[in-house]
Design an enzyme around this catalytic site. Sequence first.
Site, PDB file in Angstrom:
ATOM      1  N   LYS A  45      14.051  30.438  47.246  1.00  0.00           N
ATOM      2  CA  LYS A  45      14.068  30.645  48.701  1.00  0.00           C
ATOM      3  C   LYS A  45      13.476  29.420  49.404  1.00  0.00           C
ATOM      4  CE  LYS A  45       9.681  33.087  48.219  1.00  0.00           C
ATOM      5  NZ  LYS A  45       9.066  34.401  47.989  1.00  0.00           N
ATOM      6  N   ARG A 143       4.613  45.528  52.986  1.00  0.00           N
ATOM      7  CA  ARG A 143       5.540  44.557  53.569  1.00  0.00           C
ATOM      8  C   ARG A 143       6.921  45.195  53.631  1.00  0.00           C
ATOM      9  NH1 ARG A 143       6.136  38.424  51.289  1.00  0.00           N
ATOM     10  NH2 ARG A 143       7.271  39.425  49.592  1.00  0.00           N
ATOM     11  N   HIS A 172       6.200  44.015  44.653  1.00  0.00           N
ATOM     12  CA  HIS A 172       5.595  42.694  44.805  1.00  0.00           C
ATOM     13  C   HIS A 172       4.091  42.873  44.950  1.00  0.00           C
ATOM     14  CE1 HIS A 172       5.634  38.449  45.423  1.00  0.00           C
ATOM     15  NE2 HIS A 172       5.248  38.492  46.674  1.00  0.00           N
ATOM     16  N   ARG A 228       9.589  37.169  38.114  1.00  0.00           N
ATOM     17  CA  ARG A 228      10.092  36.411  39.272  1.00  0.00           C
ATOM     18  C   ARG A 228       9.121  35.284  39.578  1.00  0.00           C
ATOM     19  NH1 ARG A 228       9.655  41.500  41.581  1.00  0.00           N
ATOM     20  NH2 ARG A 228       8.005  40.658  42.891  1.00  0.00           N
ATOM     21  N   TYR A 272      -1.122   8.690  70.307  1.00  0.00           N
ATOM     22  CA  TYR A 272      -1.339   9.539  71.487  1.00  0.00           C
ATOM     23  C   TYR A 272      -2.812   9.912  71.616  1.00  0.00           C
ATOM     24  CZ  TYR A 272       3.724  10.338  71.601  1.00  0.00           C
ATOM     25  OH  TYR A 272       5.075  10.190  71.663  1.00  0.00           O
ATOM     26  N   CYS A 320       2.277  11.671  64.967  1.00  0.00           N
ATOM     27  CA  CYS A 320       3.316  11.880  65.974  1.00  0.00           C
ATOM     28  C   CYS A 320       4.452  12.711  65.368  1.00  0.00           C
ATOM     29  CB  CYS A 320       3.879  10.540  66.448  1.00  0.00           C
ATOM     30  SG  CYS A 320       2.635   9.327  66.924  1.00  0.00           S
ATOM     31  N   ASP A 322       7.484  11.817  64.645  1.00  0.00           N
ATOM     32  CA  ASP A 322       8.316  11.109  63.677  1.00  0.00           C
ATOM     33  C   ASP A 322       7.632   9.936  62.994  1.00  0.00           C
ATOM     34  OD1 ASP A 322      10.572  12.642  64.884  1.00  0.00           O
ATOM     35  OD2 ASP A 322      10.097  11.330  66.570  1.00  0.00           O
TER      36      ASP A 322
HETATM   37  C1  LIG Z   1       8.341  34.444  46.881  1.00  0.00           C
HETATM   38  C2  LIG Z   1       8.377  35.632  46.027  1.00  0.00           C
HETATM   39  C3  LIG Z   1       8.183  35.517  44.647  1.00  0.00           C
HETATM   40  C4  LIG Z   1       7.717  34.249  43.985  1.00  0.00           C
HETATM   41  O1  LIG Z   1       6.346  34.103  44.250  1.00  0.00           O
HETATM   42  P1  LIG Z   1       5.485  32.904  43.579  1.00  0.00           P
HETATM   43  O2  LIG Z   1       4.091  33.241  43.962  1.00  0.00           O
HETATM   44  O3  LIG Z   1       5.966  31.650  44.195  1.00  0.00           O
HETATM   45  O4  LIG Z   1       5.737  32.977  42.137  1.00  0.00           O
HETATM   46  C5  LIG Z   1       8.367  36.648  43.873  1.00  0.00           C
HETATM   47  N1  LIG Z   1       8.729  37.823  44.446  1.00  0.00           N
HETATM   48  C6  LIG Z   1       8.893  37.978  45.775  1.00  0.00           C
HETATM   49  C7  LIG Z   1       9.263  39.305  46.323  1.00  0.00           C
HETATM   50  C8  LIG Z   1       8.702  36.894  46.615  1.00  0.00           C
HETATM   51  O5  LIG Z   1       8.835  37.055  47.932  1.00  0.00           O
END
Ligand SMILES: *Cc1c(COP(=O)(O)O)cnc(C)c1O
Length: 388
Positions: A45, A143, A172, A228, A272, A320, A322
Site C-alpha cells: 500500500k 478501526r 489487525h 502480512r 524564508y 522550502c 522544492d
Molecule cells: C499496513 C498493514 C499491515 C502491514 O503492517 P506493517 O507494520 O508494516 O508490517 C498489515 N495489516 C494491515 C491491516 C495493515 O493495514
Amino acid sequence: MVVPLTNEPSDRWAWVEIDLNAIRKNTRAFKGLLKRGTKLMCAVKADAYGHGAVECTKAMKASGADQFAVATVAEGVELREAGIEWPILMLNQAPESAIDTLVAYDIMPSVYTSEFALAYGERAAAADKVGKYHLAIDTGMTRIGVLPEDVIEFRHAIDFHRGLSCAGTFTHFATADSAQDWDFKLQAQRFMDAVDALRNAGCDVGLVHCDNTPGTVLHPQLHNDMCRAGIGLYGLQPCELTAPRISLTPAMSVRARVTRAIYPAVGEGVSYGLNYRVPTPHVQIATVPLGYADGLSRTLSGRMDVLVHGRRARQVGNICMDQFMFAVDTNPVRSYRRAQPVAEGDLVTIIGEDGDERITADEMADLRGTINYEVTCNFGMRLEKVYV
Ligand SMILES: *Cc1c(COP(=O)(O)O)cnc(C)c1O
C-alpha cells in the site's frame, strides 16, 4: 562536469534510490521465519511505503511472496494494469460505487458490513464471477471489522449469496510491537476464539491471518495460514524489540545534487524568514533541489543533517517547498572538523549512506516525532524512483 550515477534521472537533481536486492533479501528473511506452507502477504500500500508498488511487488514475488495487500482500489488497479496477476487484498471496504472495479480487476475487498458484502456478491454474480473477500474482525483496534460477538450472525446474513466466497479471515493488532503484551494477548485470544466459532458454525474461513511485521517476528505462534508483512520488507524495524530477532537491509536512499554553493557575507540570512544568519567567514551555503513537497517535512528545518563528501553537514534555514539549504564551515583556522568546500553537482545524501556515515529513516523519524513508516511514505510523493 557531473558524472551521473546509474539510472539517475536526467531531468532532476533529486531522486529516491531503491535497492531491489535489499527488498529481495528482506522478503526472503521473512519467508524464512514461516513454516512451510504458511503464506506471506506483502503490504505494498501507499506505493509500497514510498518504494514503488509495481517494482517492489515483482521483486517480492520473485523472493517467495504469495499475496499482496493494498489500501485503495486505485492501488490495486495500478498493479493489475502493470500485469500483476497474483492475489491482491484491499485492506478495507470500498465505496459501493467502486464494486464493479473490484470485480473487473479481481481485487478482493476486506468486508465488514453486510450491505457492502451483498452488493459485492450481486455485482460479482452479474459478471458471472464469484466475489472473493476477506472477513475483517475488529478484535480491539477499533478501526474496521465485524466485532467478534457478531461474526456468526454476520456470516449467516451473507453466506446464502452465491456470488460471494470467503477467501480469508483476519484481524489487525494495535500493539504487536509492544513489550507490554496484555492487550496483544487479548486481541489474539478474541481472534482465535472468533475463528474457532466460525469453523464450529460450519463457515469456510479461508486463509486465517493476523500477524503484521512485529507480530510475524515476535509472535510466531500466531502465524496461522498467512502473515502480512509491510515495513520489514523495506528493511526498517517496526520497533526496537524486533531488531535483535531479524536482520534487515534498508532499501530506500534519498539523494540529490547541489545546485548552487556560495559564500555569503557574515550576517546574511538564509531562506524564508531568514531564521539562520551566516555566523562567521568561510561558511558556504549550498542549495539542494528537494523540499517539503517531496516529503522532507518542514518541521525538520534547522534540525537535520545531510551527508556530503562522506560527512555530516547541518541543514539551515526553513525547508522550502522544492528546495533547502545547508551550511558547510570551510574556515581554514578551524582544523577541527573543517569541511571540504562543496561545488555545484556534488552528491548530497538525505537518507542513506555516504562513506562511513549514514542517515537512517529512524533518525529522521525521531527528529520529526513520527515513525519510519511515515518518513518513507512521504518521500514517495513526488521524487522519481530509480532502481538499483
Ligand atoms: C499496513 C498493514 C499491515 C502491514 O503492517 P506493517 O507494520 O508494516 O508490517 C498489515 N495489516 C494491515 C491491516 C495493515 O493495514
